[in-house]
Motif scaffolding. Structure first.
Motif, PDB file in Angstrom:
ATOM      1  N   SER A  97       0.856  -1.184   0.000  1.00  0.00           N
ATOM      2  CA  SER A  97       0.000   0.000   0.000  1.00  0.00           C
ATOM      3  C   SER A  97       0.890   1.231   0.000  1.00  0.00           C
ATOM      4  CB  SER A  97      -0.913   0.001   1.233  1.00  0.00           C
ATOM      5  OG  SER A  97      -1.603   1.227   1.345  1.00  0.00           O
ATOM      6  N   VAL A  98       0.639   2.132  -0.951  1.00  0.00           N
ATOM      7  CA  VAL A  98       1.496   3.302  -1.134  1.00  0.00           C
ATOM      8  C   VAL A  98       0.620   4.538  -1.352  1.00  0.00           C
ATOM      9  CG1 VAL A  98       3.412   4.270  -2.461  1.00  0.00           C
ATOM     10  CG2 VAL A  98       3.188   1.801  -2.254  1.00  0.00           C
ATOM     11  N   ILE A 107      10.122  10.111  -6.167  1.00  0.00           N
ATOM     12  CA  ILE A 107      10.552   9.031  -5.282  1.00  0.00           C
ATOM     13  C   ILE A 107       9.832   7.721  -5.583  1.00  0.00           C
ATOM     14  CG2 ILE A 107      11.319  10.521  -3.399  1.00  0.00           C
ATOM     15  CD1 ILE A 107       8.668  10.060  -2.016  1.00  0.00           C
ATOM     16  N   GLY A 108       8.758   7.781  -6.373  1.00  0.00           N
ATOM     17  CA  GLY A 108       8.115   6.559  -6.819  1.00  0.00           C
ATOM     18  C   GLY A 108       9.025   5.705  -7.693  1.00  0.00           C
ATOM     19  N   GLN A 109      10.094   6.312  -8.193  1.00  0.00           N
ATOM     20  CA  GLN A 109      11.078   5.576  -8.976  1.00  0.00           C
ATOM     21  C   GLN A 109      11.709   4.448  -8.165  1.00  0.00           C
ATOM     22  OE1 GLN A 109      11.851   6.027 -12.241  1.00  0.00           O
ATOM     23  NE2 GLN A 109      13.307   4.324 -12.162  1.00  0.00           N
ATOM     24  N   SER A 110      11.699   4.588  -6.833  1.00  0.00           N
ATOM     25  CA  SER A 110      12.285   3.548  -5.983  1.00  0.00           C
ATOM     26  C   SER A 110      11.591   2.204  -6.193  1.00  0.00           C
ATOM     27  CB  SER A 110      12.207   3.960  -4.510  1.00  0.00           C
ATOM     28  OG  SER A 110      10.856   4.145  -4.108  1.00  0.00           O
ATOM     29  N   LEU A 111      10.287   2.215  -6.443  1.00  0.00           N
ATOM     30  CA  LEU A 111       9.545   0.976  -6.657  1.00  0.00           C
ATOM     31  C   LEU A 111       9.931   0.334  -7.987  1.00  0.00           C
ATOM     32  CD1 LEU A 111       6.031   2.200  -5.473  1.00  0.00           C
ATOM     33  CD2 LEU A 111       7.829   1.117  -4.116  1.00  0.00           C
ATOM     34  N   ILE A 126      -0.912  -0.915  -4.574  1.00  0.00           N
ATOM     35  CA  ILE A 126      -2.235  -0.326  -4.375  1.00  0.00           C
ATOM     36  C   ILE A 126      -2.023   1.115  -3.922  1.00  0.00           C
ATOM     37  CG2 ILE A 126      -4.461  -0.539  -3.247  1.00  0.00           C
ATOM     38  CD1 ILE A 126      -3.645  -2.967  -4.959  1.00  0.00           C
ATOM     39  N   SER A 127      -2.358   2.055  -4.800  1.00  0.00           N
ATOM     40  CA  SER A 127      -2.147   3.471  -4.513  1.00  0.00           C
ATOM     41  C   SER A 127      -3.384   4.037  -3.824  1.00  0.00           C
ATOM     42  CB  SER A 127      -1.866   4.221  -5.821  1.00  0.00           C
ATOM     43  OG  SER A 127      -1.696   5.593  -5.596  1.00  0.00           O
ATOM     44  N   ASP A 128      -3.226   4.389  -2.551  1.00  0.00           N
ATOM     45  CA  ASP A 128      -4.376   4.817  -1.750  1.00  0.00           C
ATOM     46  C   ASP A 128      -3.870   5.702  -0.624  1.00  0.00           C
ATOM     47  OD1 ASP A 128      -6.751   5.081  -0.327  1.00  0.00           O
ATOM     48  OD2 ASP A 128      -7.338   2.998  -0.689  1.00  0.00           O
ATOM     49  N   ALA A 142       3.426  -1.425   3.879  1.00  0.00           N
ATOM     50  CA  ALA A 142       2.839  -0.147   3.467  1.00  0.00           C
ATOM     51  C   ALA A 142       3.882   0.951   3.589  1.00  0.00           C
ATOM     52  CB  ALA A 142       1.614   0.194   4.320  1.00  0.00           C
ATOM     53  N   ILE A 143       3.798   1.926   2.715  1.00  0.00           N
ATOM     54  CA  ILE A 143       4.600   3.132   2.820  1.00  0.00           C
ATOM     55  C   ILE A 143       3.704   4.235   3.366  1.00  0.00           C
ATOM     56  CG2 ILE A 143       6.043   4.796   1.593  1.00  0.00           C
ATOM     57  CD1 ILE A 143       7.119   1.952   1.579  1.00  0.00           C
ATOM     58  N   ARG A 144       4.162   4.893   4.406  1.00  0.00           N
ATOM     59  CA  ARG A 144       3.363   5.964   4.998  1.00  0.00           C
ATOM     60  C   ARG A 144       4.215   7.219   5.165  1.00  0.00           C
ATOM     61  NH1 ARG A 144      -0.287   2.525   9.359  1.00  0.00           N
ATOM     62  NH2 ARG A 144      -1.553   1.477   7.773  1.00  0.00           N
ATOM     63  N   ILE A 145       3.615   8.338   4.823  1.00  0.00           N
ATOM     64  CA  ILE A 145       4.257   9.646   4.939  1.00  0.00           C
ATOM     65  C   ILE A 145       3.497  10.385   6.023  1.00  0.00           C
ATOM     66  CG2 ILE A 145       4.906  11.745   3.708  1.00  0.00           C
ATOM     67  CD1 ILE A 145       4.659  10.157   1.096  1.00  0.00           C
TER      68      ILE A 145
END
Length: 299
Positions: A97-98, A107-111, A126-128, A142-145
């Motif tokens: 989950s991102v 920074i999405g380039q990291s994926l 899953i972009s949410d 999950a990635i959380r900011i």
């Protein structure tokens, strides 16, 4: 026939919501799966499934056994992954989950770089922007900011994260000067509704005490990229993630405001469920992202 095989058959049937569907999914006959589940019930001395000709349902004992047995099988599979990781290339699928902000920014380039580095692994991204329940919704990580709150989950910090408040030079010439964040209450602002207190912007004073400023304006949008475009158009001051605002600030298109008042309690984190045996694929993914952000910071 060992108990573990019977347990897997029971979980397959529950997950597929039926014997026929489970048989198609795992490549075994409906009769064989039914036999395994019946043997498991005989071994336990308890009925796990209520069966009819058209459907089945879990008994109270079945609900309890399913939850606990699922966790046990995950630990067994994760332990096997750890052992295999030292002897073979990683394979498999990761469900992550991102936030859309992460995916859409550079920074999405990291994926993408992770997938290039591990061609035998695949990512289901899953972009949410909501905070998903990793366990209930079946996410591996999950990635959380965010500002990290207390949690039963495990978190590893990937990078620092700041909000940059900014506007165009023309806007500042029209509405400025600004001496203090409280001045923002009287001018048009662009609100990113992804934030929990999007209409009350958070700041800290010289002694580290927090305070908030109520803001309003012509646009409220749940997209920092849309907020960026609105700010570039001169519609107001906006608060943007630093990794989105940086290029525009360096180019002089936007001017930063109140950096000295910006809280430093946020970060970009990889979050995953607490498990005794962390899957090797999750550990590899998180380690890769951590290294990716460290290299980015050194550039």
């Amino acid at each position: 026939m060992d108990t573990l095989t019977r347990i897997r058959a029971f979980i397959d049937v529950v997950d597929a919501e039926g014997f026929s569907a489970a048989g198609r999914r795992v490549g075994r006959s409906k009769a064989l799966l039914s036999k395994y589940v019946r043997e498991l019930e005989d071994e336990l001395g308890a009925l796990l499934l209520n069966r009819t000709t058209r459907q089945f349902s879990l008994t109270e004992a079945g609900h309890l056994y399913y939850r606990t047995a699922s966790d046990i099988l995950k630990e067994i599979d994760n332990l096997a992954d750890l052992v295999r990781a030292g002897n073979a290339d990683l394979k498999g699928r990761l469900r992550i989950s991102v936030p859309r902000t992460f995916v859409d920014a550079e920074i999405g380039q990291s994926l993408i770089d992770f997938t290039l580095a591990h061609p035998d692994m695949s990512l289901e991204i899953i972009s949410d922007d909501r905070f998903v329940d990793l366990v209930e919704e079946g996410f591996d990580v999950a990635i959380r900011i965010t500002k990290l709150e207390d949690s039963t989950l495990i978190a590893r910090k990937l990078d620092d994260f700041d909000i940059r408040f900014c506007a165009t030079p023309a806007y500042l010439a029209r509405y400025g000067p600004f001496a203090h964040p409280s001045d923002l209450a009287r001018v048009p602002c662009i609100l990113d509704t992804n934030g929990r207190s999007y209409s009350n912007w958070r700041f800290v004073d010289g002694e580290g005490q927090g305070f908030s400023v109520p803001v309003s304006g012509p646009i409220e949008v749940n997209s920092p990229l849309a907020a960026l475009r609105a700010a570039e158009a001169g519609l107001g001051v906006t608060g943007l993630p630093d990794f989105i605002a940086r290029a525009k600030i360096e180019a002089g298109i936007l001017v930063p405001l109140f950096d000295a008042f910006t809280p430093r309690d946020r970060g970009i984190y990889a979050i995953y469920p607490h498990r005794r045996y962390l899957p090797a694929k999750v550990r590899t993914f998180v380690d890769f992202l951590h290294g990716w952000f460290r290299k980015r910071a050194e550039r």
